[in-house]
Scaffold this active site. Structure first.
Site, PDB file in Angstrom:
ATOM      1  N   THR A 105       0.862  -1.172   0.000  1.00 27.20           N
ATOM      2  CA  THR A 105       0.000   0.000   0.000  1.00 27.20           C
ATOM      3  C   THR A 105       0.903   1.228   0.000  1.00 27.20           C
ATOM      4  O   THR A 105       1.453   1.609   1.033  1.00 27.20           O
ATOM      5  CB  THR A 105      -0.910   0.012   1.242  1.00 27.20           C
ATOM      6  N   LYS A 181      -7.641  -0.430  -2.231  1.00 30.71           N
ATOM      7  CA  LYS A 181      -6.985  -0.758  -0.957  1.00 30.71           C
ATOM      8  C   LYS A 181      -7.103   0.401   0.030  1.00 30.71           C
ATOM      9  O   LYS A 181      -7.261   0.190   1.245  1.00 30.71           O
ATOM     10  CB  LYS A 181      -5.512  -1.100  -1.188  1.00 30.71           C
ATOM     11  N   LYS A 258       0.717   4.803   8.477  1.00 31.51           N
ATOM     12  CA  LYS A 258       1.060   5.183   7.101  1.00 31.51           C
ATOM     13  C   LYS A 258      -0.134   5.030   6.183  1.00 31.51           C
ATOM     14  O   LYS A 258      -0.444   5.907   5.362  1.00 31.51           O
ATOM     15  CB  LYS A 258       2.244   4.335   6.616  1.00 31.51           C
TER      16      LYS A 258
END
Length: 307
Positions: A105, A181, A258
């Protein structure tokens, strides 16, 4: 592609919590060459049947498909093009027609920029972030969200089908997988934060956390993240003075931080209000600032209710 397209020579770059079990899973079916900056991770990959490589370029030599499982955009670019502690990036030895599969990701802009650079040397990219955790990575039961053109997807399909039990081609654009995602991580981040808050409250009110996880998991409050993180959150309170007794590290807290930063940034760019996600993002940021970055993300519960 190799003589038998069903068994492509495969490289795996990044042997962390997700990359190592993916390498092991792939090594059960294909020739696998594996790289990580840490020698002990390469040794573990070798024990699982992969051939360890000293650099990403060595791992990618002769590979039909290169699977990348790294933490962020900086590591992605380093693995491919060198820089930092990586002397020889994989792009140096990638042959024309090879396919790079990004399972991390890293955001839309990152994969699109990398795809453009690879295209200059005739290498295709498949944007294929995964979800499901390390255990499912090792058993080939990941959810994989793909953004790729048909030809690139078909070249990578044997590898992706080995890794995932659920494979969705979201769209033909590089970045479509990252978008899906990001939406997935919005829910995961919120659900994890909500689980931490609920269990911190249960503990403060004198409820046994193992019992709370069991009860909550059988009703409308159930979620994958509660079922997966809940037991580990309960274990966070079992840590002894010598540091033993806590849950094993499966998903670092700074990784979900993150991901939530990507969620908030992309939502802002799209002009969509995501106030609940923003609140969860701030909670993760607070946890990082309190020294929990390298802890399992279940440690979030200790921020809300100290051990």
């Amino acid at each position: 592609m190799s003589a038998q397209t069903s068994a492509p020579t495969t490289a795996v770059l990044g042997l962390g919590a997700m990359g190592l079990p993916m390498a092991a899973r792939l090594a059960g079916a294909f020739p696998v060459q594996a790289f990580d900056v840490f020698g002990e991770r390469r040794d573990l990959a070798a024990r699982a049947g992969a051939a360890p490589a000293a650099t990403p370029a060595d791992a990618a030599q002769g590979a039909d498909v290169v699977v990348i499982a790294v933490r962020d955009q900086e590591q992605l670019e380093s693995c491919l093009f060198g820089g930092g502690v990586v002397e020889a990036g994989a792009a140096r030895s990638l042959r024309e027609g090879a396919v790079v599969v990004v399972t991390s990701t890293v955001g839309v802009d990152a994969v699109q920029a990398v795809a453009a650079r690879l295209a200059e040397q005739g290498v295709r990219l498949v944007d294929a972030p995964v979800s499901g955790g390390a255990v499912r990575a090792g058993t080939g039961e990941l959810l994989i969200m793909v953004g790729a053109e048909d030809a690139a997807m078909e070249a990578a399909r044997p590898v992706l089908e080995r890794l995932g039990s659920t494979l969705h081609v979201v769209g033909p654009r590089i970045g479509d997988g990252q978008i899906m995602k990001t939406v997935n991580q919005l829910l995961c981040g919120i659900h994890t934060a909500a689980a931490a808050e609920s269990l911190a409250l249960a503990r403060a009110l004198g409820i046994d956390l193992d019992r709370a996880v069991d009860v909550l998991g059988q009703g409308a409050a159930a979620s994958f993240m509660l079922a997966d993180r809940g037991p580990r959150m309960a274990q966070q309170y079992e840590v002894q003075e010598d540091g033993t007794g806590g849950p094993e590290l499966r998903s670092r807290l700074d990784i979900i931080r993150k991901d939530m930063n990507i969620v908030v940034s992309l939502a802002k760019k799209a002009g969509v209000a995501t106030s609940v996600a923003a609140a969860a993002d701030q909670l993760y940021q607070l946890a990082v600032s309190q020294g929990l970055a390298a802890e399992d993300d279940s440690a979030l519960v200790t921020l809300l209710s100290p051990r």
